[in-house]
Design an enzyme around this catalytic site. Structure first.
Site, short mmCIF file in Angstrom:
data_model
loop_
_atom_site.label_atom_id
_atom_site.label_comp_id
_atom_site.label_asym_id
_atom_site.label_seq_id
_atom_site.Cartn_x
_atom_site.Cartn_y
_atom_site.Cartn_z
N ALA A 198 0.85 -1.20 0.00
CA ALA A 198 0.00 0.00 0.00
C ALA A 198 0.88 1.24 0.00
O ALA A 198 2.09 1.15 -0.22
CB ALA A 198 -0.91 -0.02 1.21
N ASN A 199 0.29 2.40 0.20
CA ASN A 199 1.08 3.64 0.30
C ASN A 199 0.46 4.55 1.36
O ASN A 199 -0.49 4.17 2.02
CB ASN A 199 1.17 4.33 -1.07
CG ASN A 199 -0.19 4.68 -1.60
OD1 ASN A 199 -0.91 5.48 -1.01
ND2 ASN A 199 -0.57 4.06 -2.72
#
Ligand code: PMT
Length: 403
Positions: free
Chosen positions: A208-209
């Protein structure tokens, strides 16, 4: 703001019905005229007496009450409303609405009404997340029904999860947004992407980020405030749904693309999501085990589809205006210009996401707007101010006569 607006409030049978009493009071404080129908279930949770005392109107109950039918037939009830609000909207009433059932006064009026409808779902999280309920809600949203909530939080039976009815103030904001449909973007459809995407490694892990969704959600809210019929496709975030916006929650970049394509046609698309550029080529079906040896597993990545570039492709499905973002850690404007040309979008909002800027997850943002005319640097603003400025710009471009 709601002076003289006629709201028909349908209260169906859920514990959150008590909050609808507060909603009636807030609506009347804003100058709205409120008429209420209690479904059979709703009448188990709040009394007609308290509803009529707060609304200053008779509370309508049962389709087959001769008194109700002679004083005010169900057709008149449905016609004399500028907006129908269903709060709380149980899984049962959503299912009946989706399938066109008319088994009591509340559902009959909902079927007969030509007024816009806003629902505030409230139920146990397992009921909300059940595919049947999600499908019913999706069906209703495709028909133009607007939704506010449900929210995450404590539920009845001491459980936690998504299913809590939106607070009266949030429902009020969604009602006001609905009446702003006379705004500068009224009649125009907008698509916004927001948040991160999650790309599965195995059933428990993902890539993810740092995107929180704050910027994208604020843009969806600002477009809806100007009257645009707004669809928000959001990756996983902890944020509440913006009022008056149809929200589709997804996990991966590929899901996001599918949801965006389903939302077409739109006049304007704003891609604020931080979409993962890569996914794990072959996510494991089962949790990957530590084997105790010296070698860590290695991941082979595959490139994700580019949603902004796909939406920007020429053709009759291309939105009139496609707006992207560029999240850069160096050479912000130079890289953004290159990105605009490469992806084929009309505008790019470039922002610096280097460590220490606080752009990811923070409340403020500094934008460089890159268009075919050049670059315009905005002062550092709160993300909702950035959103309003962008929405105004979109209105000036797509609705120049009203500018
Ligand atoms: O969510 P917040 O915490 O509020 O933070 C806001 C933000 C920093 C996420 C936001 O302002 C922002 O910059 N969003 C874009 C993030 C990003 O992924 O930028 P990018 O430069 O990698 O991508 C360029 C553009 O292509 C973006 O519009 C992106 O949505 C889009 N894209 C990228 C990859 C991909 N596979 N599909 C895409 O559509």
């Amino acid at each position: 703001m709601l002076d003289g607006k006629r709201i028909l409030l349908v209260i169906s049978g859920g514990i959150a019905a008590y909050k609808s009493l507060i909603l009636i009071r807030r609506l009347r404080e804003r100058g709205a005229k409120v008429r209420c129908i209690l479904s059979k279930g709703g009448a188990q949770f709040v009394t007609p007496l308290s509803v009529s005392a707060l609304s200053h109107e008779k509370a309508y109950l049962d389709q087959f009450s001769l008194t109700d039918e002679s004083e005010m037939g169900h057709l008149r009830l449905s016609q004399e409303a500028d907006l129908v609000v269903v709060a709380p909207a149980t899984a049962d009433i959503l299912a009946k609405m989706a399938h066109g059932l008319a088994d009591e006064l509340a559902t009959t009026v909902l079927l007969a009404s030509a007024a816009p409808i806003l629902v505030a779902p409230a139920m146990n999280h397992r009921m909300w997340l059940h595919p049947a309920t999600l499908e019913n809600m999706h069906k209703l949203e495709l028909r133009g029904v607007k939704r506010v909530g449900p929210n995450q939080g404590p539920l009845a039976e001491d459980e936690m999860g998504i299913g809590r009815m939106a607070e009266p103030e949030e429902i009020l904001a969604a009602i006001e947004a609905q009446f702003r449909a006379g705004g500068r973007l009224a009649g125009l459809r907008a698509l916004v992407t927001s948040g991160p995407t999650h790309e599965a490694i195995d059933p428990v892990r993902y890539i993810a980020n740092r995107s929180s969704g704050k910027q994208g959600h604020a843009i969806a809210a600002a477009l809806a405030e100007l009257g645009a019929e707004t669809v928000l496709v959001s990756g996983p975030t902890a944020l509440a749904d913006p009022p008056g916006v149809s929200v589709f929650r997804i996990e991966s970049a590929r899901d996001m693309l599918t949801a965006c394509e389903r939302a077409l046609p739109v006049e304007v698309a704003v891609c604020a999501a931080a979409v993962a550029d890569w996914r794990v080529a072959a996510a494991a079906d089962q949790k990957i085990k530590k084997n105790g040896g010296p070698d860590a597993p290695s991941l082979t990545l595959a490139e994700n589809p580019d949603i902004l570039a796909t939406l920007s492709q020429p053709g009759n499905r291309r939105p009139r205006l496609v707006v992207g973002f560029a999240a850069e850690t160096e050479n912000v404007v130079v890289n953004a210009r290159v990105k605009r040309a490469k992806k084929g979008c009309d505008w790019i909002l470039a922002n610096d996401v280097a460590p220490g800027t606080g752009t990811f997850g923070g409340d403020r943002n500094t934008i460089h707007l890159v268009t075919e005319k050049g670059v315009e640097t905005w002062p550092t603003l709160a993300k909702d101010q950035v959103a309003r400025k962008l929405a105004e710009r979109i209105a000036e471009t797509l609705r120049p006569a009203a500018a």
